[in-house]
Design a protein around this motif. Structure first.
Motif, PDB file in Angstrom:
ATOM      1  N   MET A   1       3.077  17.992   0.133  1.00 27.18           N
ATOM      2  CA  MET A   1       3.280  17.053   1.229  1.00 27.18           C
ATOM      3  C   MET A   1       2.436  15.804   0.984  1.00 27.18           C
ATOM      4  N   ILE A   2       3.040  14.680   1.235  1.00 27.86           N
ATOM      5  CA  ILE A   2       2.379  13.397   0.997  1.00 27.86           C
ATOM      6  C   ILE A   2       1.506  13.044   2.211  1.00 27.86           C
ATOM      7  N   SER A   3       0.297  12.575   1.966  1.00 25.42           N
ATOM      8  CA  SER A   3      -0.580  12.189   3.076  1.00 25.42           C
ATOM      9  C   SER A   3      -0.107  10.863   3.664  1.00 25.42           C
ATOM     10  N   SER A   4      -0.510  10.630   4.896  1.00 21.71           N
ATOM     11  CA  SER A   4      -0.108   9.378   5.543  1.00 21.71           C
ATOM     12  C   SER A   4      -0.712   8.172   4.829  1.00 21.71           C
ATOM     13  N   GLU A   5      -1.945   8.289   4.370  1.00 25.48           N
ATOM     14  CA  GLU A   5      -2.574   7.172   3.663  1.00 25.48           C
ATOM     15  C   GLU A   5      -1.827   6.842   2.375  1.00 25.48           C
ATOM     16  N   LYS A   6      -1.379   7.874   1.673  1.00 23.69           N
ATOM     17  CA  LYS A   6      -0.629   7.631   0.441  1.00 23.69           C
ATOM     18  C   LYS A   6       0.708   6.968   0.756  1.00 23.69           C
ATOM     19  N   ARG A   7       1.364   7.386   1.835  1.00 28.24           N
ATOM     20  CA  ARG A   7       2.627   6.773   2.245  1.00 28.24           C
ATOM     21  C   ARG A   7       2.413   5.295   2.608  1.00 28.24           C
ATOM     22  N   TYR A   8       1.316   5.001   3.318  1.00 30.05           N
ATOM     23  CA  TYR A   8       1.003   3.614   3.673  1.00 30.05           C
ATOM     24  C   TYR A   8       0.773   2.782   2.418  1.00 30.05           C
ATOM     25  N   ALA A   9       0.005   3.345   1.489  1.00 30.74           N
ATOM     26  CA  ALA A   9      -0.296   2.630   0.246  1.00 30.74           C
ATOM     27  C   ALA A   9       0.965   2.380  -0.566  1.00 30.74           C
ATOM     28  N   GLN A  10       1.843   3.368  -0.650  1.00 33.33           N
ATOM     29  CA  GLN A  10       3.084   3.204  -1.407  1.00 33.33           C
ATOM     30  C   GLN A  10       3.978   2.137  -0.789  1.00 33.33           C
TER      31      GLN A  10
ATOM     32  N   GLN B   1       8.973   1.389   6.966  1.00 31.37           N
ATOM     33  CA  GLN B   1       9.004   2.430   5.939  1.00 31.37           C
ATOM     34  C   GLN B   1       7.692   3.213   5.945  1.00 31.37           C
ATOM     35  N   ALA B   2       6.586   2.518   6.066  1.00 33.86           N
ATOM     36  CA  ALA B   2       5.278   3.175   6.071  1.00 33.86           C
ATOM     37  C   ALA B   2       5.124   4.096   7.285  1.00 33.86           C
ATOM     38  N   LEU B   3       5.669   3.673   8.410  1.00 35.27           N
ATOM     39  CA  LEU B   3       5.552   4.458   9.637  1.00 35.27           C
ATOM     40  C   LEU B   3       6.651   5.503   9.774  1.00 35.27           C
ATOM     41  N   GLU B   4       7.529   5.578   8.769  1.00 31.87           N
ATOM     42  CA  GLU B   4       8.636   6.539   8.735  1.00 31.87           C
ATOM     43  C   GLU B   4       9.530   6.442   9.972  1.00 31.87           C
ATOM     44  N   LEU B   5       9.992   5.253  10.271  1.00 37.53           N
ATOM     45  CA  LEU B   5      10.878   5.067  11.424  1.00 37.53           C
ATOM     46  C   LEU B   5      12.345   5.275  11.070  1.00 37.53           C
TER      47      LEU B   5
ATOM     48  N   ILE C   1      -3.994  -2.024   6.822  1.00 39.93           N
ATOM     49  CA  ILE C   1      -5.147  -2.170   5.932  1.00 39.93           C
ATOM     50  C   ILE C   1      -4.688  -2.206   4.478  1.00 39.93           C
ATOM     51  N   TRP C   2      -3.714  -1.352   4.145  1.00 33.32           N
ATOM     52  CA  TRP C   2      -3.197  -1.328   2.778  1.00 33.32           C
ATOM     53  C   TRP C   2      -2.447  -2.616   2.451  1.00 33.32           C
ATOM     54  N   PHE C   3      -1.718  -3.162   3.405  1.00 34.91           N
ATOM     55  CA  PHE C   3      -1.026  -4.429   3.170  1.00 34.91           C
ATOM     56  C   PHE C   3      -2.040  -5.536   2.898  1.00 34.91           C
ATOM     57  N   LYS C   4      -3.136  -5.565   3.671  1.00 31.33           N
ATOM     58  CA  LYS C   4      -4.173  -6.567   3.446  1.00 31.33           C
ATOM     59  C   LYS C   4      -4.845  -6.385   2.090  1.00 31.33           C
ATOM     60  N   ARG C   5      -5.165  -5.152   1.745  1.00 31.62           N
ATOM     61  CA  ARG C   5      -5.824  -4.880   0.465  1.00 31.62           C
ATOM     62  C   ARG C   5      -4.979  -5.349  -0.711  1.00 31.62           C
ATOM     63  N   TYR C   6      -3.710  -5.001  -0.672  1.00 29.49           N
ATOM     64  CA  TYR C   6      -2.830  -5.381  -1.777  1.00 29.49           C
ATOM     65  C   TYR C   6      -2.534  -6.879  -1.780  1.00 29.49           C
ATOM     66  N   ALA C   7      -2.519  -7.500  -0.614  1.00 32.79           N
ATOM     67  CA  ALA C   7      -2.330  -8.954  -0.575  1.00 32.79           C
ATOM     68  C   ALA C   7      -3.489  -9.651  -1.279  1.00 32.79           C
ATOM     69  N   GLU C   8      -4.693  -9.130  -1.096  1.00 33.44           N
ATOM     70  CA  GLU C   8      -5.857  -9.700  -1.759  1.00 33.44           C
ATOM     71  C   GLU C   8      -5.881  -9.357  -3.243  1.00 33.44           C
ATOM     72  N   ALA C   9      -5.575  -8.109  -3.587  1.00 31.94           N
ATOM     73  CA  ALA C   9      -5.689  -7.659  -4.972  1.00 31.94           C
ATOM     74  C   ALA C   9      -4.523  -8.122  -5.851  1.00 31.94           C
ATOM     75  N   ILE C  10      -3.306  -8.012  -5.355  1.00 33.19           N
ATOM     76  CA  ILE C  10      -2.131  -8.315  -6.172  1.00 33.19           C
ATOM     77  C   ILE C  10      -1.702  -9.771  -6.029  1.00 33.19           C
ATOM     78  N   LEU C  11      -1.617 -10.243  -4.786  1.00 34.77           N
ATOM     79  CA  LEU C  11      -1.126 -11.604  -4.542  1.00 34.77           C
ATOM     80  C   LEU C  11      -2.228 -12.644  -4.593  1.00 34.77           C
ATOM     81  N   LYS C  12      -3.484 -12.189  -4.637  1.00 29.67           N
ATOM     82  CA  LYS C  12      -4.650 -13.084  -4.709  1.00 29.67           C
ATOM     83  C   LYS C  12      -4.710 -14.041  -3.520  1.00 29.67           C
ATOM     84  N   VAL C  13      -4.376 -13.505  -2.333  1.00 28.48           N
ATOM     85  CA  VAL C  13      -4.431 -14.308  -1.103  1.00 28.48           C
ATOM     86  C   VAL C  13      -5.780 -14.073  -0.461  1.00 28.48           C
TER      87      VAL C  13
END
Length: 132
Positions: A1-10, A76-80, A111-123
């Motif tokens: 089973m996938i954890s919620s944090e992993k689903r958010y990160a993906q 998608q992250a919230l599985e709606l 939080i994951w969207f913000k992290r990746y925006a900083e790390a990948i998009l360099k925002v």
């Protein structure tokens, strides 16, 4: 089973890499940075309605596409499962307990969207523009 944090990160990672046009990175990154503060200030219901309205704007601008992308991947992250976030939080099935849980989940995912925006998009978090 996938954890919620992993689903958010993906979901957040997919939003940054799934056919994303790099020239629009600043707009999308700003939206990623604004979401959690808007949820804390206005609540998930009003923020979801605002983002949905911006995504559904009649113009096909970069900003409208960025809001649409954010909504799609947050749902998608919230599985709606195909239900728009703004419709879900306004439905009778979303009682106060479910609403509070969904708010916590949306903040954790953002939080994951913000992290990746900083790390990948360099925002940069400080270089946010205000969108009304």
């Amino acid at each position: 089973m996938i954890s919620s944090e992993k689903r958010y990160a993906q979901a957040a990672y997919s939003s940054m890499t799934d056919g994303f046009d790099p020239k629009d990175a600043a707009v999308f990154g700003t939206i990623c940075h604004q979401f959690p503060s808007m949820v804390r200030l206005n609540g998930l219901r009003l923020t979801a309605i605002f983002y949905d309205a911006k995504a559904s704007a009649s113009d096909s601008s970069v900003r409208s596409k960025a809001y649409s992308r954010y909504c799609k991947y947050m749902e998608q992250a919230l599985e709606l499962q195909g239900v728009r976030l703004s419709e879900f939080v306004n439905s009778p099935a979303c009682d106060s307990i479910r609403y509070r849980l969904l708010s916590r989940q949306a903040l954790a995912a953002s939080i994951w969207f913000k992290r990746y925006a900083e790390a990948i998009l360099k925002v940069d978090a400080e270089a946010q523009e205000v969108d009304a």
